[in-house]
Motif scaffolding. Structure first.
Motif, PDB file in Angstrom:
ATOM      1  N   LEU A 147       0.820  -1.211   0.000  1.00 17.16           N
ATOM      2  CA  LEU A 147       0.000   0.000   0.000  1.00 17.16           C
ATOM      3  C   LEU A 147       0.857   1.265   0.000  1.00 17.16           C
ATOM      4  CD1 LEU A 147      -2.775  -1.153   2.488  1.00 17.16           C
ATOM      5  CD2 LEU A 147      -3.021  -0.834   0.003  1.00 17.16           C
ATOM      6  N   LYS A 148       1.992   1.211   0.679  1.00 21.52           N
ATOM      7  CA  LYS A 148       2.912   2.354   0.656  1.00 21.52           C
ATOM      8  C   LYS A 148       3.367   2.613  -0.777  1.00 21.52           C
ATOM      9  CE  LYS A 148       7.265   4.032   2.551  1.00 21.52           C
ATOM     10  NZ  LYS A 148       8.441   3.713   3.363  1.00 21.52           N
ATOM     11  N   GLY A 149       3.687   1.535  -1.493  1.00 21.05           N
ATOM     12  CA  GLY A 149       4.057   1.673  -2.899  1.00 21.05           C
ATOM     13  C   GLY A 149       2.912   2.205  -3.737  1.00 21.05           C
ATOM     14  N   LEU A 150       1.703   1.713  -3.466  1.00 22.42           N
ATOM     15  CA  LEU A 150       0.526   2.157  -4.218  1.00 22.42           C
ATOM     16  C   LEU A 150       0.273   3.643  -4.008  1.00 22.42           C
ATOM     17  CD1 LEU A 150      -1.809   1.178  -6.050  1.00 22.42           C
ATOM     18  CD2 LEU A 150      -3.138   0.799  -3.959  1.00 22.42           C
ATOM     19  N   GLN A 152       2.317   5.906  -3.619  1.00 18.88           N
ATOM     20  CA  GLN A 152       3.326   6.687  -4.348  1.00 18.88           C
ATOM     21  C   GLN A 152       3.030   6.764  -5.848  1.00 18.88           C
ATOM     22  OE1 GLN A 152       7.067   4.920  -3.213  1.00 18.88           O
ATOM     23  NE2 GLN A 152       6.895   5.637  -1.106  1.00 18.88           N
ATOM     24  N   VAL A 153       2.023   6.033  -6.291  1.00 22.83           N
ATOM     25  CA  VAL A 153       1.639   6.044  -7.709  1.00 22.83           C
ATOM     26  C   VAL A 153       0.621   7.164  -7.922  1.00 22.83           C
ATOM     27  CG1 VAL A 153       0.560   4.733  -9.570  1.00 22.83           C
ATOM     28  CG2 VAL A 153       2.035   3.557  -7.906  1.00 22.83           C
ATOM     29  N   ASP A 154       1.024   8.204  -8.631  1.00 21.43           N
ATOM     30  CA  ASP A 154       0.111   9.319  -8.884  1.00 21.43           C
ATOM     31  C   ASP A 154      -1.115   8.839  -9.642  1.00 21.43           C
ATOM     32  OD1 ASP A 154       1.649  11.269  -7.639  1.00 21.43           O
ATOM     33  OD2 ASP A 154       2.763  11.749  -9.468  1.00 21.43           O
ATOM     34  N   GLY A 155      -2.290   9.133  -9.095  1.00 23.52           N
ATOM     35  CA  GLY A 155      -3.545   8.814  -9.766  1.00 23.52           C
ATOM     36  C   GLY A 155      -3.937   7.349  -9.740  1.00 23.52           C
ATOM     37  N   TRP A 156      -3.397   6.572  -8.793  1.00 22.71           N
ATOM     38  CA  TRP A 156      -3.714   5.140  -8.755  1.00 22.71           C
ATOM     39  C   TRP A 156      -5.209   4.893  -8.654  1.00 22.71           C
ATOM     40  CZ3 TRP A 156      -6.416   3.024  -4.789  1.00 22.71           C
ATOM     41  CH2 TRP A 156      -6.455   3.724  -3.574  1.00 22.71           C
ATOM     42  N   GLN A 157      -5.932   5.810  -7.980  1.00 22.39           N
ATOM     43  CA  GLN A 157      -7.370   5.634  -7.794  1.00 22.39           C
ATOM     44  C   GLN A 157      -8.124   5.604  -9.115  1.00 22.39           C
ATOM     45  OE1 GLN A 157      -5.428   8.085  -6.556  1.00 22.39           O
ATOM     46  NE2 GLN A 157      -5.974   8.616  -4.462  1.00 22.39           N
TER      47      GLN A 157
END
Length: 194
Positions: A147-150, A152-157
């Motif tokens: 989740l920490k990695g997720l 950090q992903v811009d716009g993952w939502q």
């Protein structure tokens, strides 16, 4: 109608509820009741499907029957997601990723079958900085690391599941995550509020 709602409606209407038996109107000399609508909080049994699969599923979907350990791991992923303050969609992405990487099994070292030093639910590698072997074979820790990695992903939502998962995992098979989206959403729908 549930008991709380029934009591609220009856109290607004000026009726009494006692011991499961409805009584008639309150005594004629009582002051009239100022009847105002009563807001009743209702918790949905399951999260909204549009939140779980906002883009619809991509491609053919796979499904496996889960044993008790796999179900417990799915619940651990959901609990870690909630503890991290992330929405249901993050749990869907996490569970789909784990379904692809380990079939929701907390894998130790697999000898010759091992992909380098990959371990745990997400097949994270100690040599890549995910944590110690003990940490990444702990479902709560490994989920929190994913989740920490997720985050950090811009716009993952707003990304399709496979793109969000691939950005975190960097898999040799980037499209493989998509096949687990429906089962992951079903698990989140079933266990998010339990």
């Amino acid at each position: 109608m549930n008991t709380i709602m029934r009591k609220s409606v009856l109290s607004v209407a000026g009726l009494a509820f006692a011991g499961g038996v409805f009584a008639g109107p309150i005594a004629g000399h009582a002051n009239p009741v100022d009847a105002k609508p009563v807001a009743v909080a209702v918790q949905a049994d399951k999260p909204d499907t549009a939140k779980l699969i906002p883009h619809g599923t991509q491609g053919d979907q796979s499904r496996i029957t889960l044993n008790d350990e796999q179900t417990a791991n799915a619940k651990a992923i959901i609990a870690a997601t909630k503890k991290a303050g992330l929405p249901e969609r993050a749990a869907v992405i996490s569970i789909a990723t784990s379904l692809q990487e380990s079939k929701l099994e907390n894998l130790g070292h697999l000898g010759d079958m091992n992909d380098h030093d990959s371990l745990g639910l997400f097949q994270q590698r100690p040599s890549s900085g995910w944590g110690t072997p003990e940490q990444i074979t702990d479902p709560a820790y490994s989920t929190t690391a994913f989740l920490k990695g997720l985050r950090q992903v811009d716009g993952w939502q707003d990304m399709p599941l496979t793109q969000a998962a691939q950005t975190v995992q960097v898999s040799a098979y980037p499209d493989a995550y998509a096949q687990w989206e429906q089962q992951a959403a079903d698990l989140v729908g079933q266990y998010w509020n339990s």
